[in-house]
Design an enzyme around this catalytic site. Structure first.
Site, PDB file in Angstrom:
ATOM      1  CG  ASP A  13      -1.863  -1.192   1.213  1.00 50.35           C
ATOM      2  OD1 ASP A  13      -2.196  -1.663   0.108  1.00 50.35           O
ATOM      3  OD2 ASP A  13      -2.236  -1.656   2.300  1.00 50.35           O
ATOM      4  CE  LYS A  16       2.270  -2.399  -4.391  1.00 50.65           C
ATOM      5  NZ  LYS A  16       2.049  -2.052  -2.982  1.00 50.65           N
ATOM      6  N   GLY A  40      -4.615  -4.176  -3.824  1.00 52.30           N
ATOM      7  CA  GLY A  40      -5.593  -3.126  -4.107  1.00 52.30           C
ATOM      8  C   GLY A  40      -4.793  -1.895  -4.488  1.00 52.30           C
ATOM      9  CG  HIS A  41      -2.031  -1.939  -7.032  1.00 57.80           C
ATOM     10  ND1 HIS A  41      -1.126  -2.468  -7.897  1.00 57.80           N
ATOM     11  CD2 HIS A  41      -1.766  -2.505  -5.828  1.00 57.80           C
ATOM     12  CE1 HIS A  41      -0.340  -3.328  -7.247  1.00 57.80           C
ATOM     13  NE2 HIS A  41      -0.717  -3.369  -5.997  1.00 57.80           N
ATOM     14  CD  GLN A 224       0.640  -8.845  -2.719  1.00 62.06           C
ATOM     15  OE1 GLN A 224       1.304  -9.503  -3.485  1.00 62.06           O
ATOM     16  NE2 GLN A 224      -0.607  -8.508  -2.975  1.00 62.06           N
TER      17      GLN A 224
HETATM   18  P1  GDP Z   1      -0.783   0.374  -3.527  1.00 59.24           P
HETATM   19  O1  GDP Z   1      -1.363  -0.907  -3.084  1.00 59.24           O
HETATM   20  O2  GDP Z   1       0.697   0.427  -3.307  1.00 59.24           O
HETATM   21  O3  GDP Z   1      -1.144   0.741  -4.935  1.00 59.24           O
HETATM   22  O4  GDP Z   1      -1.387   1.498  -2.577  1.00 59.24           O
HETATM   23  P2  GDP Z   1      -2.932   1.647  -2.144  1.00 59.24           P
HETATM   24  O5  GDP Z   1      -3.694   2.151  -3.282  1.00 59.24           O
HETATM   25  O6  GDP Z   1      -3.411   0.407  -1.505  1.00 59.24           O
HETATM   26  O7  GDP Z   1      -2.811   2.691  -0.969  1.00 59.24           O
HETATM   27  C1  GDP Z   1      -2.280   3.963  -1.159  1.00 59.24           C
HETATM   28  C2  GDP Z   1      -3.352   4.986  -0.742  1.00 59.24           C
HETATM   29  O8  GDP Z   1      -2.759   6.243  -0.579  1.00 59.24           O
HETATM   30  C3  GDP Z   1      -4.438   5.159  -1.778  1.00 59.24           C
HETATM   31  O9  GDP Z   1      -5.639   5.474  -1.135  1.00 59.24           O
HETATM   32  C4  GDP Z   1      -3.931   6.351  -2.597  1.00 59.24           C
HETATM   33  O10 GDP Z   1      -4.983   7.067  -3.224  1.00 59.24           O
HETATM   34  C5  GDP Z   1      -3.302   7.177  -1.515  1.00 59.24           C
HETATM   35  N1  GDP Z   1      -2.147   8.004  -1.929  1.00 59.24           N
HETATM   36  C6  GDP Z   1      -1.177   7.712  -2.826  1.00 59.24           C
HETATM   37  N2  GDP Z   1      -0.231   8.669  -2.821  1.00 59.24           N
HETATM   38  C7  GDP Z   1      -0.617   9.582  -1.903  1.00 59.24           C
HETATM   39  C8  GDP Z   1      -0.035  10.785  -1.408  1.00 59.24           C
HETATM   40  O11 GDP Z   1       1.053  11.211  -1.802  1.00 59.24           O
HETATM   41  N3  GDP Z   1      -0.718  11.451  -0.429  1.00 59.24           N
HETATM   42  C9  GDP Z   1      -1.911  11.013   0.052  1.00 59.24           C
HETATM   43  N4  GDP Z   1      -2.499  11.715   1.005  1.00 59.24           N
HETATM   44  N5  GDP Z   1      -2.483   9.877  -0.384  1.00 59.24           N
HETATM   45  C10 GDP Z   1      -1.833   9.169  -1.338  1.00 59.24           C
HETATM   46  P1  IMO Z   2      -0.971  -4.136  -2.309  1.00 60.74           P
HETATM   47  O1  IMO Z   2      -0.504  -4.664  -3.656  1.00 60.74           O
HETATM   48  C1  IMO Z   2      -1.026  -4.622   1.995  1.00 60.74           C
HETATM   49  C2  IMO Z   2      -1.122  -8.707   3.545  1.00 60.74           C
HETATM   50  C3  IMO Z   2      -2.379  -9.157   4.248  1.00 60.74           C
HETATM   51  C4  IMO Z   2      -1.785 -10.150   5.213  1.00 60.74           C
HETATM   52  C5  IMO Z   2      -0.685 -10.808   4.398  1.00 60.74           C
HETATM   53  C6  IMO Z   2      -1.099 -12.112   3.727  1.00 60.74           C
HETATM   54  O2  IMO Z   2      -2.244  -3.409  -2.354  1.00 60.74           O
HETATM   55  O3  IMO Z   2       0.151  -3.386  -1.661  1.00 60.74           O
HETATM   56  P2  IMO Z   2      -2.686 -12.781   1.710  1.00 60.74           P
HETATM   57  O4  IMO Z   2      -4.021 -12.292   1.291  1.00 60.74           O
HETATM   58  O5  IMO Z   2      -1.628 -12.575   0.706  1.00 60.74           O
HETATM   59  O6  IMO Z   2      -2.730 -14.194   2.205  1.00 60.74           O
HETATM   60  O7  IMO Z   2      -2.293 -11.903   3.004  1.00 60.74           O
HETATM   61  O8  IMO Z   2      -0.323  -9.874   3.415  1.00 60.74           O
HETATM   62  N1  IMO Z   2      -1.332  -8.177   2.166  1.00 60.74           N
HETATM   63  C7  IMO Z   2      -1.257  -6.887   1.851  1.00 60.74           C
HETATM   64  N2  IMO Z   2      -1.057  -5.802   2.641  1.00 60.74           N
HETATM   65  N3  IMO Z   2      -1.141  -4.483   0.667  1.00 60.74           N
HETATM   66  C8  IMO Z   2      -1.302  -5.561  -0.133  1.00 60.74           C
HETATM   67  O9  IMO Z   2      -1.267  -5.480  -1.476  1.00 60.74           O
HETATM   68  C9  IMO Z   2      -1.421  -6.830   0.460  1.00 60.74           C
HETATM   69  N4  IMO Z   2      -1.636  -8.078  -0.010  1.00 60.74           N
HETATM   70  C10 IMO Z   2      -1.562  -8.894   1.045  1.00 60.74           C
HETATM   71  O10 IMO Z   2      -3.009  -8.085   4.884  1.00 60.74           O
HETATM   72  O11 IMO Z   2      -1.181  -9.488   6.279  1.00 60.74           O
HETATM   73 MG    MG Z   3      -2.888  -1.570  -1.829  1.00 59.38          MG
END
Ligand code: GDP
Ligand code: IMO
Ligand code: MG
Length: 425
Positions: A13, A16, A40-41, A224
């Site tokens: 998270d 990416k 979840g991107h 991840q």
């Molecule tokens: P990913 O899994 O690495 O793609 O990241 P996620 O989408 O799960 O989580 C990142 C969260 O931070 C999302 O809700 C984005 O919209 C938000 N986000 C990304 N960059 C920034 C930033 O620079 N500032 C803030 N406040 N939110 C951000």
């Molecule tokens: P993105 O790509 C954050 C975590 C789960 C759990 C562990 C194992 O959005 O960064 P799984 O479902 O793989 O058996 O879970 O890994 N986890 C993540 N945490 N971002 C993710 O993906 C994750 N995908 C799995 O919360 O701790």
């Molecule tokens: Mg994510």
């Protein structure tokens, strides 16, 4: 043409999805190489927020090809929902989305096994997203899995029924109390497979190899984070794939000597969703503020993300393992208003020894983060469009991190929107 990689350096998270979307205009192909719908991107532009789980984050750009590599595990049901959710955006999936024949399929019973296995662990549970990731990769390495290419064969359903039968026996072992209606799950599953069949299913390693020879630019998108890597993460509180750079080689069929830039992405602080060690985790008001301002709720499960200060010990470890060539720092805007910012530079162990290396047991009793303290900034960063307008103390934070991590920070993100992205010269 060389391949670039983008991967998370923390526990996922990091942002990416946002950065892959921003970078896509410079690439011809965006390729996911591991993980599945546990990811979840999030992407934000034109006032709309999109969350992608299986589909690569370059899908909104008209010219890029998006490829789901062999290292990915696909849940057809979630995939179909994703495609359906994107229907209003007139994306030409027939030409823009490719799926590897060698990607493995998450069966309905894999999801059931994930739930039963987690439930059986009681307090020791991983905190899985329960998307069936672990059981599917177990069948892959156990050489029992079903791959996308199989569904093009006529007799594959026998294989499906045998495997699903075995899974049901395994569920008995867990003695779990989960209720399910396999018939309706299977109906949805088989209907969803038709959507996959309507996509381009390819020998993706051949496609990538030809694309490289034709001079196409490829960006591999990690899912991840490095600390969730099956080998190098905080085992067993990890996911079931190699999230680190080597995973891009096996997950796409790219030779190591073809990789050029490795973009390592991190938050200006740290978060983790699910269970497992987290040395810099905060349980005080500071942690709550990060969670609130950063809107730290899982993009896949909606669970609260645990928050803490940046951990340089962990980041250095991830940078080393991945061979990161440049860094991208996200969510600096969330730290606006903190009088002081802390950065963990070493760990003190229970016996009083100090370590600079991310230890085997990062959850060891008595392990304490040792912090360096820097001055915070009070200014709102979210409207800044150029690094020259950064507050001095924010600039100092960036400089400090670059020095500690011995790697340049080339992108600073100050908000979730595409436009809130600052390239550093
Ligand atoms: P990913 O899994 O690495 O793609 O990241 P996620 O989408 O799960 O989580 C990142 C969260 O931070 C999302 O809700 C984005 O919209 C938000 N986000 C990304 N960059 C920034 C930033 O620079 N500032 C803030 N406040 N939110 C951000
Ligand atoms: P993105 O790509 C954050 C975590 C789960 C759990 C562990 C194992 O959005 O960064 P799984 O479902 O793989 O058996 O879970 O890994 N986890 C993540 N945490 N971002 C993710 O993906 C994750 N995908 C799995 O919360 O701790
Ligand atoms: Mg994510």
């Amino acid at each position: 043409m060389a391949v670039d990689l983008l991967l998370g350096l923390q526990w996922g998270d990091e942002g990416k999805g946002k950065i892959v979307d921003v970078l896509t205009k410079s690439y011809d192909i965006i390729a996911r190489f591991q993980g599945g719908p546990n990811a979840g991107h999030t992407l934000e532009f034109d006032g709309i927020k999109h969350v992608l789980h299986t589909i690569p984050s370059g899908i909104f750009h008209p010219s890029a090809i998006n490829l789901i590599g062999n290292g990915v595990v696909i849940d057809p049901v979630i995939f179909r929902k994703e495609i359906k959710g994107l229907m209003p955006y007139n994306i030409d999936f027939n030409t823009k989305l490719l799926i590897s024949k060698k990607a493995h399929i998450i069966l309905p019973t894999h999801r059931l096994l994930d739930a039963a296995s987690e439930a059986s662990k009681g307090k020791a549970k991983i905190g899985s997203t329960l998307k069936g990731i672990g059981p599917t990769y177990m069948d892959k390495t156990g050489r029992n899995g079903i791959r996308i290419g199989d569904i093009l064969l006529t007799d594959w359903k026998n294989k499906y029924h045998l495997l699903s039968k075995k899974h049901l026996k395994m569920l008995d072992y867990f003695n779990s109390e989960i209720e399910f209606d396999l018939k309706s799950m299977e109906k949805e599953f088989f209907e969803s497979l038709e959507v996959i069949k309507s996509c381009q299913i390819v020998d993706s390693e051949e496609y990538i190899s030809k694309a490289q020879k034709a001079g196409k630019k490829i960006l591999a998108e990690g899912a991840q984070g490095s600390l969730l890597d099956i080998d190098f993460g905080t085992y067993p509180y990890v996911t079931s794939s190699n999230t680190t750079a080597a995973g891009a080689c096996t997950g796409l069929g790219i030779a190591p000597n073809k990789i050029k830039n490795v973009f390592g992405i991190f938050k200006a602080y740290t978060t983790r969703v699910g269970r497992g060690p987290f040395p810099t985790e905060l349980f005080d008001e500071s942690g709550k503020t990060m969670a609130k301002v950063g809107n730290e709720f899982g993009s896949t499960t909606g669970r609260s993300r645990r928050c803490g200060w940046i951990d340089l010990v962990a980041l250095k470890y991830s940078i080393e393992i991945n061979g990161v060539t440049q860094l991208m720092m996200m969510k600096g805007d969330v730290l606006s208003g903190f009088k002081n910012i802390k950065a963990c530079s070493s760990y003190e162990m229970e016996n009083g020894e100090t370590t600079l290396f991310f230890p085997y047991d990062s959850g060891a009793k008595g392990l304490k983060p040792v912090y360096k303290e820097l001055k915070g900034w009070s200014e709102d960063l979210t409207k800044i469009t150029d690094e020259k307008y950064f507050p001095e103390t924010f600039k100092e934070y960036i400089k400090f991190l670059e020095k500690e991590l011995e790697t340049p920070i080339k992108i600073v993100s100050v908000g979730p929107d595409r436009k809130q992205t600052i390239f550093i010269n």
